[in-house]
Design a protein around this motif. Structure first.
Motif, PDB file in Angstrom:
ATOM      1  N   PHE A  87      -2.702  -5.453   9.487  1.00 19.42           N
ATOM      2  CA  PHE A  87      -3.849  -4.725   8.779  1.00 19.42           C
ATOM      3  C   PHE A  87      -4.969  -4.293   9.719  1.00 19.42           C
ATOM      4  O   PHE A  87      -5.557  -3.062   9.614  1.00 19.42           O
ATOM      5  CB  PHE A  87      -4.271  -5.586   7.814  1.00 19.42           C
ATOM      6  CG  PHE A  87      -5.706  -5.105   7.191  1.00 19.42           C
ATOM      7  CD1 PHE A  87      -5.555  -4.018   6.244  1.00 19.42           C
ATOM      8  CD2 PHE A  87      -6.757  -5.799   7.230  1.00 19.42           C
ATOM      9  CE1 PHE A  87      -6.807  -3.421   5.787  1.00 19.42           C
ATOM     10  CE2 PHE A  87      -7.984  -5.376   6.517  1.00 19.42           C
ATOM     11  CZ  PHE A  87      -8.056  -4.183   5.887  1.00 19.42           C
ATOM     12  N   PHE A  94       0.971  -1.306   0.090  1.00 18.05           N
ATOM     13  CA  PHE A  94      -0.009  -0.081   0.020  1.00 18.05           C
ATOM     14  C   PHE A  94       0.741   1.271  -0.086  1.00 18.05           C
ATOM     15  O   PHE A  94       1.691   1.102   0.803  1.00 18.05           O
ATOM     16  CB  PHE A  94      -0.865   0.013   1.003  1.00 18.05           C
ATOM     17  CG  PHE A  94      -1.706   1.220   1.222  1.00 18.05           C
ATOM     18  CD1 PHE A  94      -2.692   1.353   0.240  1.00 18.05           C
ATOM     19  CD2 PHE A  94      -1.795   2.028   2.271  1.00 18.05           C
ATOM     20  CE1 PHE A  94      -3.665   2.440   0.417  1.00 18.05           C
ATOM     21  CE2 PHE A  94      -2.520   3.234   2.439  1.00 18.05           C
ATOM     22  CZ  PHE A  94      -3.412   3.431   1.375  1.00 18.05           C
ATOM     23  N   LYS A  95       0.865   2.069  -1.002  1.00 16.77           N
ATOM     24  CA  LYS A  95       1.432   3.421  -1.117  1.00 16.77           C
ATOM     25  C   LYS A  95       2.745   3.128  -1.088  1.00 16.77           C
ATOM     26  O   LYS A  95       3.752   3.621  -0.394  1.00 16.77           O
ATOM     27  CB  LYS A  95       0.910   4.371  -0.155  1.00 16.77           C
ATOM     28  CG  LYS A  95      -0.343   4.678   0.065  1.00 16.77           C
ATOM     29  CD  LYS A  95      -0.635   5.952   1.115  1.00 16.77           C
ATOM     30  CE  LYS A  95      -0.236   7.164   0.663  1.00 16.77           C
ATOM     31  NZ  LYS A  95      -0.655   7.999   1.622  1.00 16.77           N
ATOM     32  N   GLU A 119      -6.577   1.212   1.577  1.00 17.66           N
ATOM     33  CA  GLU A 119      -5.507   0.113   2.225  1.00 17.66           C
ATOM     34  C   GLU A 119      -6.531  -1.232   2.167  1.00 17.66           C
ATOM     35  O   GLU A 119      -6.018  -2.319   2.034  1.00 17.66           O
ATOM     36  CB  GLU A 119      -5.046   0.804   3.591  1.00 17.66           C
ATOM     37  CG  GLU A 119      -4.046  -0.321   3.873  1.00 17.66           C
ATOM     38  CD  GLU A 119      -3.416   0.149   5.186  1.00 17.66           C
ATOM     39  OE1 GLU A 119      -2.461  -0.495   5.596  1.00 17.66           O
ATOM     40  OE2 GLU A 119      -3.395   1.410   5.496  1.00 17.66           O
ATOM     41  N   SER A 120      -7.753  -1.243   2.706  1.00 15.22           N
ATOM     42  CA  SER A 120      -8.436  -2.235   2.543  1.00 15.22           C
ATOM     43  C   SER A 120      -8.687  -2.894   1.568  1.00 15.22           C
ATOM     44  O   SER A 120      -8.505  -4.126   1.280  1.00 15.22           O
ATOM     45  CB  SER A 120     -10.161  -1.685   3.318  1.00 15.22           C
ATOM     46  OG  SER A 120      -9.989  -1.364   4.423  1.00 15.22           O
ATOM     47  N   GLU A 150      -8.251   6.825   2.806  1.00  9.04           N
ATOM     48  CA  GLU A 150      -7.115   5.981   2.843  1.00  9.04           C
ATOM     49  C   GLU A 150      -7.347   4.887   3.552  1.00  9.04           C
ATOM     50  O   GLU A 150      -6.638   3.664   2.744  1.00  9.04           O
ATOM     51  CB  GLU A 150      -6.168   6.970   3.398  1.00  9.04           C
ATOM     52  CG  GLU A 150      -4.860   6.116   3.689  1.00  9.04           C
ATOM     53  CD  GLU A 150      -3.406   7.154   3.949  1.00  9.04           C
ATOM     54  OE1 GLU A 150      -2.658   6.620   4.794  1.00  9.04           O
ATOM     55  OE2 GLU A 150      -3.526   8.397   3.397  1.00  9.04           O
ATOM     56  N   HIS A 171       3.203  -4.294   4.056  1.00 10.43           N
ATOM     57  CA  HIS A 171       2.772  -4.478   5.349  1.00 10.43           C
ATOM     58  C   HIS A 171       2.439  -5.958   5.664  1.00 10.43           C
ATOM     59  O   HIS A 171       1.885  -6.374   4.840  1.00 10.43           O
ATOM     60  CB  HIS A 171       1.732  -3.655   5.527  1.00 10.43           C
ATOM     61  CG  HIS A 171       1.583  -2.051   5.339  1.00 10.43           C
ATOM     62  ND1 HIS A 171       2.565  -1.285   6.441  1.00 10.43           N
ATOM     63  CD2 HIS A 171       1.599  -1.443   4.335  1.00 10.43           C
ATOM     64  CE1 HIS A 171       2.713  -0.115   5.875  1.00 10.43           C
ATOM     65  NE2 HIS A 171       1.963  -0.217   4.823  1.00 10.43           N
ATOM     66  N   ARG A 177      -4.337  -1.128  11.803  1.00 10.46           N
ATOM     67  CA  ARG A 177      -4.216  -0.009  10.855  1.00 10.46           C
ATOM     68  C   ARG A 177      -5.354   0.633   9.968  1.00 10.46           C
ATOM     69  O   ARG A 177      -5.327   1.794   9.549  1.00 10.46           O
ATOM     70  CB  ARG A 177      -3.179  -0.518   9.441  1.00 10.46           C
ATOM     71  CG  ARG A 177      -1.650  -0.882   9.913  1.00 10.46           C
ATOM     72  CD  ARG A 177      -0.716  -1.179   8.656  1.00 10.46           C
ATOM     73  NE  ARG A 177      -0.850  -0.252   7.614  1.00 10.46           N
ATOM     74  CZ  ARG A 177      -0.115   0.748   7.660  1.00 10.46           C
ATOM     75  NH1 ARG A 177       0.631   1.202   8.369  1.00 10.46           N
ATOM     76  NH2 ARG A 177      -0.323   1.570   6.601  1.00 10.46           N
ATOM     77  N   SER A 178      -6.483  -0.277  10.471  1.00 12.04           N
ATOM     78  CA  SER A 178      -7.521   0.134   9.249  1.00 12.04           C
ATOM     79  C   SER A 178      -8.922   0.075  10.168  1.00 12.04           C
ATOM     80  O   SER A 178      -9.863  -0.243   9.529  1.00 12.04           O
ATOM     81  CB  SER A 178      -7.735  -0.912   8.311  1.00 12.04           C
ATOM     82  OG  SER A 178      -7.658  -2.241   8.909  1.00 12.04           O
TER      83      SER A 178
END
Length: 412
Positions: A108, A98-99, A398-399, A394, A103, A111-112
């Motif tokens: 995850f 991601f970006k 990412e998901s 964002e 990761h 982070r989400s």
């Protein structure tokens, strides 16, 4: 069973303290200015304020899994014998990009903004995790994943002959819509979000348009039925000409189900989906009014456990069959999960399902990070129930990166 919000009002004080919503040192909590106008509401002020703030960052992790504390609800009964989902528990031993950075999949969830996450392959649960005090019995708000539930109900009504054709005008079944923006619009066009009615899905509450006013009246104050806005809504474009996402379209489909089934949306959901699906827990809809008055919020108001959301996704992956029981036809699944128009870089839209760009994957997607992601080629179903901050683009991106990697993952 329809528990009233009024029974729960006394239990909300601690949550309200989190919101900073009460007027400092005031003897009586005050309504925010956008709620002060219009007809008086029978909903307690504290509950209106909490509904007003239920999407807020820092609070949604709690409200998104306790909607029965905020609203009148209508139960959707579960099956007598649940559909057994076999397990093959496995560490998420892959990574995703991601970006420009890689990761670990295990990172995850943190982070989400995750409340619950489940990964299935070939009908087996590989990973199931709960966060922030939730557990397997928690029922999570699906928000607009409900649209995909409603789509499936339209599919069952079509198979039952309650709807003759998707190309019938909606006014054949709902004559109340004659003379307004929906007059001349077909059921198929509504399913595709191509009704053409003038209802921008924008919630600028400082300068409220049609959607924001309807949200306040129906869902915060319970002074109106959400679908009734369809009676007088004007037209912006000819039906079928342009895609424009709007919850009002799905509310009309819920009204259609109510009309052709001769009962409530909840009763039809239980009979045609939730019971034959083999759901292990009761689901429920939030209502846009008190018992005897309100309707199910069929555009965004269904709540279910993590595993039952996964059963719904597995049924679609299995071409409309749940544990050997046919729910909808394979033709319906194919039509619902295919883009109605050419996909853009962010994907496309079928019949109340989102399609993923450059792949056969599709998803039910709800506000602020609710997903049932289905990838037929890899036999993968992923359910992520989240509390993204409003406008969390964002976290959404990412998901989707995680979903693609999880679908490609082949556990050893």
């Amino acid at each position: 069973m329809r528990p009233s919000v009024f029974r729960h009002a006394a239990r909300l004080g601690a949550v309200l303290a989190l919101l900073g919503a009460a007027t400092p040192l005031s003897a009586q909590q005050q309504l925010p200015p956008p709620l002060e106008n219009g007809a008086a509401s029978g909903v307690p002020v504290a509950v209106q304020v909490l509904r007003w703030h239920m999407l807020d960052d820092g609070v949604s992790t709690l409200t998104f899994r306790n909607m029965d504390q905020l609203f009148t609800t209508r139960t959707v009964g579960a099956a007598g014998t649940p559909w057994h989902l076999p397990r093959a528990d496995h560490a998420l031993d892959f990574s995703y990009e991601f970006k420009g950075q890689r990761h670990a999949a295990d990172d995850f969830a943190a982070r989400s903004y995750t409340n619950a996450l489940l990964v299935m392959k070939d009908g087996r649960i590989l990973s199931e995790n709960y966060y922030n005090g939730s557990d397997a019995s928690t029922r999570f708000m699906g928000w607009s994943m409900t649209k995909s539930i409603t789509s499936t109900l339209v599919g069952t009504a079509l198979a039952d002959g309650l709807i003759q054709s998707l190309d019938d005008p909606i006014t054949r079944y709902l004559p109340e819509l004659r003379g307004g923006g929906y007059d001349g619009t077909t059921i198929r066009q509504i399913l595709q979000m191509r009704s053409g009615v003038d209802y921008p899905e924008r919630y600028d509450f400082a300068n409220p348009g049609a959607a924001a006013r309807n949200h306040i009246a129906a869902l915060v104050k319970n002074n109106a039925r959400f679908a009734d806005a369809a009676r007088t809504i004007p037209r912006a474009h000819p039906p079928g000409q342009e895609f424009a996402y709007k919850t009002l379209d799905t509310a009309v489909l819920g009204w259609l189900i109510e009309r052709v089934s001769g009962g409530s949306v909840a009763a039809y959901t239980a009979r045609k989906l939730w019971e034959p699906l083999g759901a292990e827990a009761d689901g429920y809809y939030i209502m846009d009014g008190a018992p005897g008055v309100g309707r199910e919020f069929s555009g965004a108001g269904f709540n279910a456990t993590l595993r039952d959301w996964a059963r719904f996704g597995q049924m679609m992956l299995d071409q409309g069959v749940a544990d050997g029981r046919r729910i909808v036809s394979s033709e319906w699944v194919a039509g619902a999960s295919a883009p109605a128009v050419t996909e853009g870089e962010d994907g496309g839209y079928g019949l109340q399902w989102w399609t993923m760009p450059g792949s056969d994957a599709y998803a039910a997607i709800g506000l602020q990070g609710q997903f049932v992601y289905i990838d037929p080629p890899t036999r993968t179903v992923i359910v992520k129930l989240s509390h993204f901050p409003p406008g969390g683009t964002e976290a959404d991106a990412e998901s989707r990166a995680f979903f693609r990697a999880a679908a490609a993952w082949t556990p050893e």
